[in-house]
Design a protein around this motif. Structure first.
Motif, PDB file in Angstrom:
ATOM      1  N   TYR A 295      -5.049  34.354  -5.114  1.00 47.07           N
ATOM      2  CA  TYR A 295      -4.804  33.870  -3.768  1.00 47.07           C
ATOM      3  C   TYR A 295      -3.431  34.318  -3.274  1.00 47.07           C
ATOM      4  O   TYR A 295      -2.438  34.258  -4.014  1.00 47.07           O
ATOM      5  N   VAL A 296      -3.382  34.766  -2.032  1.00 46.12           N
ATOM      6  CA  VAL A 296      -2.132  35.118  -1.365  1.00 46.12           C
ATOM      7  C   VAL A 296      -1.906  34.101  -0.251  1.00 46.12           C
ATOM      8  O   VAL A 296      -2.733  33.990   0.656  1.00 46.12           O
ATOM      9  N   PRO A 297      -0.821  33.307  -0.314  1.00 47.54           N
ATOM     10  CA  PRO A 297      -0.598  32.271   0.694  1.00 47.54           C
ATOM     11  C   PRO A 297      -0.582  32.830   2.116  1.00 47.54           C
ATOM     12  O   PRO A 297      -0.015  33.884   2.380  1.00 47.54           O
ATOM     13  N   VAL A 298      -1.229  32.090   3.013  1.00 49.99           N
ATOM     14  CA  VAL A 298      -1.304  32.455   4.428  1.00 49.99           C
ATOM     15  C   VAL A 298      -0.891  31.246   5.248  1.00 49.99           C
ATOM     16  O   VAL A 298      -1.371  30.129   5.002  1.00 49.99           O
ATOM     17  N   LYS A 299      -0.027  31.450   6.205  1.00 48.28           N
ATOM     18  CA  LYS A 299       0.447  30.346   7.050  1.00 48.28           C
ATOM     19  C   LYS A 299      -0.739  29.675   7.743  1.00 48.28           C
ATOM     20  O   LYS A 299      -1.586  30.325   8.321  1.00 48.28           O
ATOM     21  N   GLY A 300      -0.789  28.351   7.650  1.00 45.68           N
ATOM     22  CA  GLY A 300      -1.867  27.589   8.269  1.00 45.68           C
ATOM     23  C   GLY A 300      -2.994  27.229   7.328  1.00 45.68           C
ATOM     24  O   GLY A 300      -3.810  26.356   7.640  1.00 45.68           O
ATOM     25  N   ASP A 301      -3.068  27.871   6.157  1.00 44.17           N
ATOM     26  CA  ASP A 301      -4.134  27.581   5.196  1.00 44.17           C
ATOM     27  C   ASP A 301      -3.948  26.195   4.576  1.00 44.17           C
ATOM     28  O   ASP A 301      -2.827  25.789   4.243  1.00 44.17           O
ATOM     29  N   HIS A 302      -5.059  25.481   4.398  1.00 43.49           N
ATOM     30  CA  HIS A 302      -5.056  24.215   3.678  1.00 43.49           C
ATOM     31  C   HIS A 302      -5.440  24.505   2.229  1.00 43.49           C
ATOM     32  O   HIS A 302      -6.488  25.110   1.976  1.00 43.49           O
ATOM     33  N   VAL A 303      -4.607  24.080   1.302  1.00 44.26           N
ATOM     34  CA  VAL A 303      -4.817  24.400  -0.113  1.00 44.26           C
ATOM     35  C   VAL A 303      -4.641  23.161  -0.983  1.00 44.26           C
ATOM     36  O   VAL A 303      -4.102  22.137  -0.541  1.00 44.26           O
ATOM     37  N   ILE A 304      -5.102  23.267  -2.228  1.00 39.20           N
ATOM     38  CA  ILE A 304      -4.896  22.227  -3.227  1.00 39.20           C
ATOM     39  C   ILE A 304      -3.859  22.734  -4.220  1.00 39.20           C
ATOM     40  O   ILE A 304      -4.054  23.777  -4.855  1.00 39.20           O
ATOM     41  N   GLY A 305      -2.750  22.009  -4.340  1.00 42.41           N
ATOM     42  CA  GLY A 305      -1.693  22.395  -5.258  1.00 42.41           C
ATOM     43  C   GLY A 305      -1.536  21.386  -6.384  1.00 42.41           C
ATOM     44  O   GLY A 305      -1.896  20.215  -6.226  1.00 42.41           O
ATOM     45  N   ILE A 306      -1.006  21.838  -7.513  1.00 45.09           N
ATOM     46  CA  ILE A 306      -0.748  20.973  -8.662  1.00 45.09           C
ATOM     47  C   ILE A 306       0.760  20.855  -8.830  1.00 45.09           C
ATOM     48  O   ILE A 306       1.456  21.865  -8.960  1.00 45.09           O
ATOM     49  N   VAL A 307       1.277  19.628  -8.813  1.00 48.68           N
ATOM     50  CA  VAL A 307       2.719  19.417  -8.946  1.00 48.68           C
ATOM     51  C   VAL A 307       3.149  19.794 -10.356  1.00 48.68           C
ATOM     52  O   VAL A 307       2.646  19.243 -11.343  1.00 48.68           O
ATOM     53  N   THR A 308       4.080  20.730 -10.456  1.00 49.77           N
ATOM     54  CA  THR A 308       4.543  21.202 -11.772  1.00 49.77           C
ATOM     55  C   THR A 308       5.957  20.738 -12.099  1.00 49.77           C
ATOM     56  O   THR A 308       6.343  20.709 -13.263  1.00 49.77           O
TER      57      THR A 308
END
Length: 259
Positions: A93-106
């Protein structure tokens, strides 16, 4: 005599649904024209603008046309100015402004959380980027928590930055995802298919079991059904549906429902 860029290009409308390769130049219809800043495309003078033409993943602006940057199927969504993008089986995945994503706090670094979003580098999330968060009222975020948020900064020269609030300061469904449930990863192409309006896969699954689901544009899906068994069944169907025809999927769902 050397051919001009316009002569080398192909009309975008003629390639919709076909495979395009990096370096291909897609020519837009004649009634589109670029404005002075070169940031948006509009209808030519004398015609009322009908909306902004969006350039999606796999494409970038090149003069009066679009330049393909990755291999895949060219897609087009009509309405307003319309949108063009390249549908590919990309896994990173390449981050794109405006995308809704699921992240894991590290990690926690001062007033900022670091999140794994599946990209080449972690994203940052301020503790103030939650609804109702203040210096005294901080969100209870721990390492390992799942966060559903949106990118507000995403480009190759800066660290990706996420928020869990919209422009009016409301969460709009974003924030910490419940501890229960199951998180798994699928291809980015399947995510776009599941996010399509009136997706048949989602409609068919909702008739099988009631469940909650969060879809991230970074290829991550979180699912929670009434029981662990039902959750795993939904997960297995979602993982397999990418390689199944509509008929095969309906047959599998019919067996599970006992019909």
């Amino acid at each position: 005599m050397a051919a001009t860029a316009a002569e080398r290009g192909t009309a975008a409308e003629a390639l919709v649904g076909q495979v395009v390769l990096p370096g291909d130049l897609l020519l837009l219809p004649a009634h589109y024209d670029e404005d002075a800043e070169g940031e948006r495309l509009r209808l030519s003078a004398g015609t009322a603008p009908q909306g902004r033409l969006l350039c999606g993943p796999g494409l970038r602006r090149s003069g009066a046309g679009l330049l393909v940057t990755k291999c895949g199927l060219l897609r087009h969504r009509p309405g307003g100015g319309g949108a063009y993008w390249v549908d590919s089986q990309q896994k990173r995945y390449v981050p794109v402004k405006g995308d809704h994503v699921i992240g894991i706090v590290t990690a926690k670094a001062g007033d900022v959380f670091r999140l794994d979003v599946g990209g080449s580098e972690p994203a940052s999330l301020s503790y103030l980027a939650f609804e109702g968060a203040t210096k005294r009222n901080r969100p209870n975020v721990q390492v390992g928590d799942l966060i559903y948020g949106q990118f507000v900064v995403a480009n190759k020269d800066m660290e990706p930055e996420m928020v869990c609030i919209d422009s009016s300061g409301k969460s709009s469904g974003m924030g910490i995802i419940g501890q229960d449930g199951f998180l798994f990863k699928v291809s980015l192409g399947l995510i776009r298919k599941l996010l399509a309006p009136k997706c048949e896969i989602i409609q068919e699954l909702s008739q099988l079991y009631p469940f909650e689901m969060v879809l991230g544009m970074n290829g991550r899906i979180w699912v929670k059904a009434k029981t662990v068994q039902q959750t795993l069944i939904v997960v297995n169907i979602l993982e397999a549906c990418e390689h199944m025809t509509a008929q095969q999927r309906k047959q599998a769902l019919a067996k599970l429902s006992g019909n």
